[in-house]
Design a protein around this motif. Structure first.
Motif, PDB file in Angstrom:
ATOM      1  N   SER A  90      56.375  34.208  40.684  1.00 50.01           N
ATOM      2  CA  SER A  90      55.133  34.386  39.933  1.00 50.01           C
ATOM      3  C   SER A  90      55.405  35.262  38.716  1.00 50.01           C
ATOM      4  N   PRO A  91      54.392  35.477  37.866  1.00 53.63           N
ATOM      5  CA  PRO A  91      54.583  36.423  36.752  1.00 53.63           C
ATOM      6  C   PRO A  91      54.789  37.869  37.198  1.00 53.63           C
ATOM      7  N   GLY A  92      54.739  38.121  38.504  1.00 56.30           N
ATOM      8  CA  GLY A  92      54.989  39.458  39.004  1.00 56.30           C
ATOM      9  C   GLY A  92      53.783  40.369  38.970  1.00 56.30           C
ATOM     10  N   VAL A  93      52.599  39.773  38.863  1.00 53.91           N
ATOM     11  CA  VAL A  93      51.360  40.551  38.796  1.00 53.91           C
ATOM     12  C   VAL A  93      50.770  40.639  40.192  1.00 53.91           C
ATOM     13  N   HIS A  94      50.811  41.839  40.769  1.00 53.12           N
ATOM     14  CA  HIS A  94      50.266  42.110  42.096  1.00 53.12           C
ATOM     15  C   HIS A  94      49.545  43.454  42.036  1.00 53.12           C
ATOM     16  N   ASP A  95      48.941  43.882  43.144  1.00 58.07           N
ATOM     17  CA  ASP A  95      48.144  45.107  43.118  1.00 58.07           C
ATOM     18  C   ASP A  95      48.327  45.921  44.392  1.00 58.07           C
ATOM     19  N   THR A  96      48.440  47.244  44.236  1.00 55.64           N
ATOM     20  CA  THR A  96      48.485  48.155  45.377  1.00 55.64           C
ATOM     21  C   THR A  96      47.344  49.162  45.352  1.00 55.64           C
ATOM     22  N   PHE A  97      46.390  48.991  44.437  1.00 57.52           N
ATOM     23  CA  PHE A  97      45.331  49.980  44.248  1.00 57.52           C
ATOM     24  C   PHE A  97      44.026  49.627  44.947  1.00 57.52           C
ATOM     25  N   MET A  98      43.583  48.397  44.816  1.00 61.04           N
ATOM     26  CA  MET A  98      42.237  48.043  45.236  1.00 61.04           C
ATOM     27  C   MET A  98      42.133  47.916  46.760  1.00 61.04           C
ATOM     28  N   ALA A  99      41.070  48.464  47.313  1.00 63.30           N
ATOM     29  CA  ALA A  99      40.823  48.356  48.752  1.00 63.30           C
ATOM     30  C   ALA A  99      40.502  46.922  49.126  1.00 63.30           C
ATOM     31  N   ALA A 100      40.930  46.517  50.306  1.00 60.92           N
ATOM     32  CA  ALA A 100      40.561  45.201  50.827  1.00 60.92           C
ATOM     33  C   ALA A 100      39.042  45.103  50.940  1.00 60.92           C
ATOM     34  N   CYS A 101      38.518  43.908  50.715  1.00 61.32           N
ATOM     35  CA  CYS A 101      37.081  43.712  50.893  1.00 61.32           C
ATOM     36  C   CYS A 101      36.731  43.814  52.377  1.00 61.32           C
ATOM     37  N   SER A 140      45.450  47.535  51.467  1.00 55.24           N
ATOM     38  CA  SER A 140      46.302  46.348  51.553  1.00 55.24           C
ATOM     39  C   SER A 140      47.173  46.213  50.314  1.00 55.24           C
ATOM     40  N   PHE A 141      48.273  45.446  50.456  1.00 54.35           N
ATOM     41  CA  PHE A 141      49.051  44.974  49.309  1.00 54.35           C
ATOM     42  C   PHE A 141      48.406  43.664  48.885  1.00 54.35           C
ATOM     43  N   ASN A 142      47.886  43.627  47.668  1.00 52.40           N
ATOM     44  CA  ASN A 142      47.103  42.487  47.203  1.00 52.40           C
ATOM     45  C   ASN A 142      47.980  41.564  46.361  1.00 52.40           C
ATOM     46  N   ILE A 143      48.570  40.586  47.049  1.00 56.78           N
ATOM     47  CA  ILE A 143      49.531  39.686  46.426  1.00 56.78           C
ATOM     48  C   ILE A 143      48.815  38.786  45.423  1.00 56.78           C
ATOM     49  N   PHE A 144      49.387  38.685  44.234  1.00 56.82           N
ATOM     50  CA  PHE A 144      48.886  37.855  43.136  1.00 56.82           C
ATOM     51  C   PHE A 144      47.619  38.417  42.477  1.00 56.82           C
ATOM     52  N   MET A 145      47.092  39.541  42.937  1.00 54.26           N
ATOM     53  CA  MET A 145      45.864  40.080  42.354  1.00 54.26           C
ATOM     54  C   MET A 145      46.173  40.744  41.013  1.00 54.26           C
ATOM     55  N   ASN A 146      45.298  40.530  40.032  1.00 54.72           N
ATOM     56  CA  ASN A 146      45.534  40.949  38.651  1.00 54.72           C
ATOM     57  C   ASN A 146      44.627  42.135  38.311  1.00 54.72           C
ATOM     58  N   ILE A 147      45.148  43.343  38.529  1.00 54.54           N
ATOM     59  CA  ILE A 147      44.447  44.573  38.173  1.00 54.54           C
ATOM     60  C   ILE A 147      45.260  45.258  37.082  1.00 54.54           C
ATOM     61  N   GLN A 148      44.659  45.428  35.914  1.00 57.92           N
ATOM     62  CA  GLN A 148      45.383  45.979  34.772  1.00 57.92           C
ATOM     63  C   GLN A 148      44.966  47.416  34.485  1.00 57.92           C
ATOM     64  N   VAL A 149      45.979  48.275  34.320  1.00 60.69           N
ATOM     65  CA  VAL A 149      45.725  49.629  33.846  1.00 60.69           C
ATOM     66  C   VAL A 149      45.462  49.557  32.344  1.00 60.69           C
ATOM     67  N   GLN A 150      44.371  50.150  31.904  1.00 56.07           N
ATOM     68  CA  GLN A 150      43.963  50.086  30.507  1.00 56.07           C
ATOM     69  C   GLN A 150      44.685  51.131  29.653  1.00 56.07           C
ATOM     70  N   PRO A 151      44.618  50.970  28.327  1.00 58.08           N
ATOM     71  CA  PRO A 151      45.380  51.865  27.434  1.00 58.08           C
ATOM     72  C   PRO A 151      45.096  53.350  27.615  1.00 58.08           C
ATOM     73  N   ILE A 191      38.028  37.241  40.701  1.00 53.90           N
ATOM     74  CA  ILE A 191      39.460  37.524  40.856  1.00 53.90           C
ATOM     75  C   ILE A 191      40.278  36.263  41.087  1.00 53.90           C
ATOM     76  N   GLN A 192      39.688  35.238  41.706  1.00 56.45           N
ATOM     77  CA  GLN A 192      40.426  33.997  41.921  1.00 56.45           C
ATOM     78  C   GLN A 192      40.577  33.269  40.574  1.00 56.45           C
ATOM     79  N   GLY A 193      41.658  32.546  40.401  1.00 55.22           N
ATOM     80  CA  GLY A 193      42.000  31.980  39.099  1.00 55.22           C
ATOM     81  C   GLY A 193      41.199  30.749  38.698  1.00 55.22           C
ATOM     82  N   GLN A 194      41.394  30.329  37.465  1.00 54.86           N
ATOM     83  CA  GLN A 194      40.849  29.093  36.881  1.00 54.86           C
ATOM     84  C   GLN A 194      39.323  29.078  36.799  1.00 54.86           C
TER      85      GLN A 194
END
Length: 223
Positions: A90-101, A140-151, A191-194
């Motif tokens: 994948s593009p390597g975009v995953h997340d370790t910050f957000m709590a599981a729903c 949780s480790f949120n595989i493929f989840m796209n959470i971006q740290v802002q500037p 969060i889901q794509g497309q």
């Protein structure tokens, strides 16, 4: 290449539901984003002592990284490696910050009736293997989840996944362990794509050989 991976089992991870697998040390699990759109939450537990579990906090300290790259390990609450990321197409975009729903999260989002959620999927997946967890775990480790740290360096932005159909990661077991996955049921927050925000199936493959032999690294220490 994925075609070279030797596997002993292929498991469908149904949209909105969870599955747990038991890995022997040295085996691996391949998580395939079949449609390229699905977030998959992940947890891991020491099979000999389920009070020891994969910790996102300890993992960030060990790797000195917000999110993992190939070669990084996931670390337990007792600071032992439990899984290592050995492949990622994948593009390597995953997340370790957000709590599981969880159920409360959907109440806060306005749901008036029960909504399937990753935290309940964690318990259900383990119960299918005959294991009752002593407590919950929102980290949780949120595989493929796209959470971006802002500037500004402190604000997070939640965005849809950027994976493609067939993208996968491979996690190698560094101890005998249970690994739990949830095809995230989130259909309110985008969060889901497309764009349609529809949860979809993913696929799990239990690998026995053929995956990259990435060396296990030690903990980060300052120079």
């Amino acid at each position: 290449m994925s075609a070279d991976f030797q596997h002993r089992e292929v498991i469908t991870l149904p949209a909105r539901y969870g599955k747990a697998v038991r890995l022997n040390r040295g085996e691996a699990v391949q998580v395939i984003n079949l449609y390229g759109t699905q977030v998959v939450d992940c947890w891991a537990y020491n099979a000999q002592d389920i009070s020891e579990y994969m910790s996102m906090e300890a993992t960030r300290v060990w790797n000195q990284r917000l999110n993992p790259k190939v070669g990084d390990s996931f670390i337990t609450s007792q600071r032992h490696p439990i899984l290592t990321l050995v492949a990622d197409t994948s593009p390597g975009v995953h997340d370790t910050f957000m709590a599981a729903c969880d159920a409360r999260r959907y109440e806060l989002l306005g749901c008036k009736t029960f909504h399937r959620n990753c935290h309940d999927n964690l318990f259900e997946g383990m119960r299918e293997l005959g294991v009752e967890l002593p407590h919950g775990n929102l980290a949780s480790f949120n595989i493929f989840m796209n959470i971006q740290v802002q500037p500004d360096g402190i604000t997070l932005k939640t965005l849809p996944v950027v994976t493609r159909p067939g993208d996968y990661i491979v996690l190698r077991a560094e101890m005998d362990c249970f690994v739990v996955f949830s095809a995230c049921p989130q259909d309110i927050v985008s969060i889901q794509g497309q764009g349609d925000n529809t949860p979809r199936d993913a696929e799990l493959r239990i690998l026995t050989a053929g995956f990259p032999a990435v060396p296990l690294k030690g903990a980060w220490v300052p120079d």
